[in-house]
Design a protein around this motif. Structure first.
Motif, PDB file in Angstrom:
ATOM      1  N   SER A 148      53.684  38.493  84.716  1.00  0.00           N
ATOM      2  CA  SER A 148      52.978  38.273  85.976  1.00  0.00           C
ATOM      3  C   SER A 148      53.492  39.216  87.061  1.00  0.00           C
ATOM      4  O   SER A 148      54.661  39.618  87.065  1.00  0.00           O
ATOM      5  CB  SER A 148      53.167  36.823  86.436  1.00  0.00           C
ATOM      6  OG  SER A 148      52.690  35.917  85.466  1.00  0.00           O
ATOM      7  N   LEU A 201      48.241  35.708  87.008  1.00  0.00           N
ATOM      8  CA  LEU A 201      48.206  35.358  85.594  1.00  0.00           C
ATOM      9  C   LEU A 201      48.335  36.617  84.745  1.00  0.00           C
ATOM     10  O   LEU A 201      47.897  37.702  85.139  1.00  0.00           O
ATOM     11  CB  LEU A 201      46.899  34.642  85.253  1.00  0.00           C
ATOM     12  CG  LEU A 201      46.756  33.193  85.737  1.00  0.00           C
ATOM     13  CD1 LEU A 201      45.319  32.727  85.566  1.00  0.00           C
ATOM     14  CD2 LEU A 201      47.709  32.276  84.984  1.00  0.00           C
ATOM     15  N   PHE A 256      51.560  32.162  83.151  1.00  0.00           N
ATOM     16  CA  PHE A 256      52.479  32.505  84.234  1.00  0.00           C
ATOM     17  C   PHE A 256      53.815  32.843  83.580  1.00  0.00           C
ATOM     18  O   PHE A 256      54.505  31.969  83.052  1.00  0.00           O
ATOM     19  CB  PHE A 256      52.633  31.338  85.215  1.00  0.00           C
ATOM     20  CG  PHE A 256      51.426  31.114  86.072  1.00  0.00           C
ATOM     21  CD1 PHE A 256      51.094  32.015  87.074  1.00  0.00           C
ATOM     22  CD2 PHE A 256      50.618  30.001  85.881  1.00  0.00           C
ATOM     23  CE1 PHE A 256      49.976  31.815  87.877  1.00  0.00           C
ATOM     24  CE2 PHE A 256      49.502  29.791  86.676  1.00  0.00           C
ATOM     25  CZ  PHE A 256      49.170  30.701  87.672  1.00  0.00           C
ATOM     26  N   ALA A 261      59.198  31.800  85.749  1.00  0.00           N
ATOM     27  CA  ALA A 261      57.993  31.091  86.179  1.00  0.00           C
ATOM     28  C   ALA A 261      58.232  29.591  86.278  1.00  0.00           C
ATOM     29  O   ALA A 261      57.609  28.910  87.096  1.00  0.00           O
ATOM     30  CB  ALA A 261      56.851  31.376  85.205  1.00  0.00           C
TER      31      ALA A 261
END
Length: 229
Positions: A80, A95, A101, A213
């Motif tokens: 990402s 995305l 993610f 993430a």
């Protein structure tokens, strides 16, 4: 009175007997000292074919290990794009191409507490095995039988292989491919590189992958033990 004459051979008989006895003692001691060597030679001769077969198998295993091809680790994996403020607070995350993610985070920027907790929870022998844990694999082999209880046996390296190459591992064939891939990774990459890949690919629910993430903040400041208990 007659004098009895004893032949010289008879007079020398006790001395000859003593010499022969001493010679027998020496020979017996000599034989006992070489008995272990004779036994070793006998055992080597008896199991010569077995030793030869073992040597050939060992040489084949070493050759196979050295000839394992180098697989890709994270090449081709998309991550990402992130927007942060001046205090490194995460503002926006895009995305990836596969709708995940996934924020790239180097190992040196990950908290040692999080690393220790991950190793303790996922693979406490990670730093000692060659990519697979034979004892855990035997336990899992019984679990793969029809009606058997499925038990976890995958090391961190094996999990990286499964995540990286999207391997189905609920069958013997899938598990075998996973093992081969794990050995390839261990052959060509360091433990730190493999662990770094795992911490960037591990699923954390829904479409979130990797510690970057999952936490959404500088991971080097995280105390991870409460979250993993």
């Amino acid at each position: 009175m007659k004098t009895r004459v004893i032949p010289s051979e008879a007079r020398d008989l006790p001395q000859a007997n003593r010499s022969r006895s001493l010679q027998c003692v020496i020979q017996a001691a000599w034989a006992r000292s070489f008995a272990p060597l004779r036994m070793t030679a006998y055992m080597l001769g008896r199991y010569k074919k077995l030793l030869l077969a073992f040597t050939i198998l060992l040489a084949a295993a070493v050759s196979a290990w050295l000839l394992l091809p180098k697989p890709q680790l994270l090449e081709g994996i998309s991550f990402s794009q992130c927007a942060r403020d001046r205090n490194s607070k995460l503002l926006r995350v895009t995305l990836t191409a596969d709708q995940k993610f996934r924020i790239w985070t180097s190992l040196r920027n990950i908290s040692p507490a999080l690393i220790d907790a991950t190793l303790q929870f996922e693979d406490k022998y990670y730093r000692y095995h060659p990519g697979v844990n034979p004892v855990a694999l035997m336990r899992a082999a019984f679990g793969l039988r029809p009606g058997g209880a499925h038990t976890g046996a995958s090391t961190i390296t094996m999990q990286v292989a499964r995540l990286r190459y999207r391997l189905p591992t609920r069958t013997f064939r899938g598990k075998f491919v996973q093992i081969v891939r794990a050995l390839e990774l261990e052959r060509h990459y360091s433990k730190s590189e493999i662990l770094e890949a795992y911490l960037n690919l591990a699923p954390y629910g829904r479409n979130i992958e990797g510690v970057g993430a999952a936490w959404g903040q500088p991971v080097r400041f995280i105390s991870a033990r409460p979250q993993l208990t």
